[in-house]
Motif scaffolding. Structure first.
Motif: not given
Length: 96
Positions: A68-91
């Motif tokens: 899921w995480y490395r899929s093209p669909d999610y990879q096109s979404a994750v950058g949008v989240r990074w741009d819309a959020t701050t102070n982020g961490v993923g575990l």
């Protein structure tokens, strides 16, 4: 063995985050997972800081998470989240 993906961040751009939710939602199509928590008002109990929003997802295996995480669909979404959020961490936590 189950794995748990934990994402914690502050939403800085509500419109951008809504766009992320749409894209990320579509990336789950056909995948097996559980949303264990989605808390927009997380309470910090230890440490110096954390984001206000926490999402916890359960996947049956690390391979299922990676698929899921490395899929093209999610990879096109994750950058949008990074741009819309701050102070982020993923575990990624392996269950017992």
């Amino acid at each position: 063995m189950a794995v748990y993906a934990i994402f914690n961040y502050d939403v800085a751009d509500a419109d951008g985050y809504k766009r992320y939710q749409q894209l990320a939602g579509a990336s789950f199509a056909g995948r097996t997972f559980k949303v264990l928590a989605l808390d927009p008002a997380t309470t910090l109990i230890e440490g110096a800081q954390s984001g206000r929003q926490t999402v916890i997802l359960e996947f049956d295996t690390k391979d299922a998470f990676d698929d899921w995480y490395r899929s093209p669909d999610y990879q096109s979404a994750v950058g949008v989240r990074w741009d819309a959020t701050t102070n982020g961490v993923g575990l990624l936590v392996v269950g017992r």
